[in-house]
Each structure stands twice: as C-alpha cells, then as structure tokens.
Design an enzyme around this catalytic site. Sequence first.
Site, PDB file in Angstrom:
ATOM      1  N   ASP A  82     -38.144  44.211  18.919  1.00 57.02           N
ATOM      2  CA  ASP A  82     -36.703  44.226  19.145  1.00 57.02           C
ATOM      3  C   ASP A  82     -36.180  42.957  19.820  1.00 57.02           C
ATOM      4  OD1 ASP A  82     -37.015  46.793  18.213  1.00 57.02           O
ATOM      5  OD2 ASP A  82     -35.800  47.721  19.790  1.00 57.02           O
ATOM      6  N   HIS A 229     -41.103  43.844  22.101  1.00 55.79           N
ATOM      7  CA  HIS A 229     -39.963  42.920  22.068  1.00 55.79           C
ATOM      8  C   HIS A 229     -40.405  41.493  21.749  1.00 55.79           C
ATOM      9  CE1 HIS A 229     -38.295  46.367  24.229  1.00 55.79           C
ATOM     10  NE2 HIS A 229     -37.108  45.934  23.872  1.00 55.79           N
TER      11      HIS A 229
END
Length: 260
Positions: A82, A229
């Site tokens: 992400d 992430h």
Amino acid sequence: MRPPYIYRWAGLLTIVGLLVGVTAVVLLDRGPSTTLAAGPVVELPVATAPAVVPLAPVRPAIAPTLLTTTGGGGKAVALTFDDGPDPATTPRILDLLAQHRVHAVFCMVGQAARAHPDLVRRVVAEGHRLCNHTITHDPGIGARTPDVMNRQLQASRDMLVQASGGADVDYFRAPEGKWSPALVRTSAQDGMRALGWTVDPLDWTTPGAAAIVTRVQQRMHPGAVVLLHDGGGPRAQSVAAVEQLLPWLADRGYSFVLPT
Ligand SMILES: [Zn+2]
C-alpha cells in the site's frame, strides 16, 4: 404563334417522362418479386438473424462484499503493498518479487501514481495488479455522501489507469481500513473489488524488520491477505522483511496468488 421548338421540347419531355415512369414501374416490380422469391420461408431471415454481439465482453457484476481471503484453497496467500508507488521502495520490492516469481497487488495513491507513472507501468508490466487507494489517502472517504464517494473513487481510478497506460484497476482498498457499507458497495459498483486483509504486521510503524517478519510468520495462514507498505514513508524495514519472508513462505509450501 409558338415556335416549333417548343413542341420539340414538349415531345422530348414526354419521352423522358415515359422512360422515368417505366423505370419506376420496373423497380417497384423488382422489389416485391425479390421478397416474394423467399416464398414460404420469408420469415426465416428474421428468425435466424444473428444475435447482437457486444463490442467488449461484459464484466461480471462484483459482489458488494469485503474480500479478505485469496480463495482457491490450498496454502495460497496474497501479498499487498500500500501507499506507493515510491521511487525509493517500489523498485526494490519489485526486484524481490521478480526474483521469487511472485505477483502481488499494489494499492496506489492516485497522486503518487501520477507523480511516478514509470513505476506504475513497471508494476503492471511485471504482472502485478493495481488497487485504488484514493486520490490522497483519504481515510474519511467512507463517510462521504454517495455521490462524492463515487466521484472520488472514479477519479483516483482514472489516475491509475492514466499513469499505467490503460491497465485495469481490479481492487479498491480503504485507507486505514476504514470501510463503510456504502464504500464497499460503491467500490463494487465502480468495478473494483473491496480488498481487505487478514495479516497486518504494522510495518508502517517501523518496528524493525525482525518484528515485521515475526508478526507475519505468527499470523500467517492459508488464504491470508498480507498488508505491507511500499510507500507513505521510509520503508527499508518492509523491504528487508519481504526479503526474508518470500523464501520463508515458499519453504513452507505457501503459494502466492491474487485475491479472488
Ligand atoms: Zn494506506
């Protein structure tokens, strides 16, 4: 007294008129006779007319439910990254995924995608899938009015499509996982599966690569959707964790799939 040429013209016009009339009668006669040639099967052409073929295949409707498992059974897991793309992190993650022949989902922020279209294109070119993560990483999007929510989801999706050069955006993920029923529903209506997760090592809090690895290992299960992430801040720890986790998972028989 009328000059004789008038009569000649009148005669000529009469002849032309007759020719036109005869031609019309012949043409009118040919029309019905062609149709009549079909005889008793005159209705067949209508009955056997080919169905209208759509120009593009119709995509199946997407269920308005939050997707949190990979589906497909077995020890299949999905990796999701992400908040990117980020020039410091995304290429390193992509290198590791390519090295281990793993495909993942990248939940991109529209503004970051627009800033780094080269990275978006590399993600797509290497077989990974795109996930819409709003324009600005807006965790409040689930509380917007349906109209605003819809327009924002479409706008951020369009940013990803444009940055990628026309790739599909298969998923949507709410920033911080702040879902609302309306957000899940809008995501599905806009053609993107609402993508949740089941394993969250909180790598964005930078607890150290070892802690990220341990958390994933302890919580890993068949069908897991793992949240990591590749953007939103320094992610060297996430890269180091992925470097250790990919062989660890493969050694334990896990396979990597896209969430379905
Ligand atoms: Zn995020």
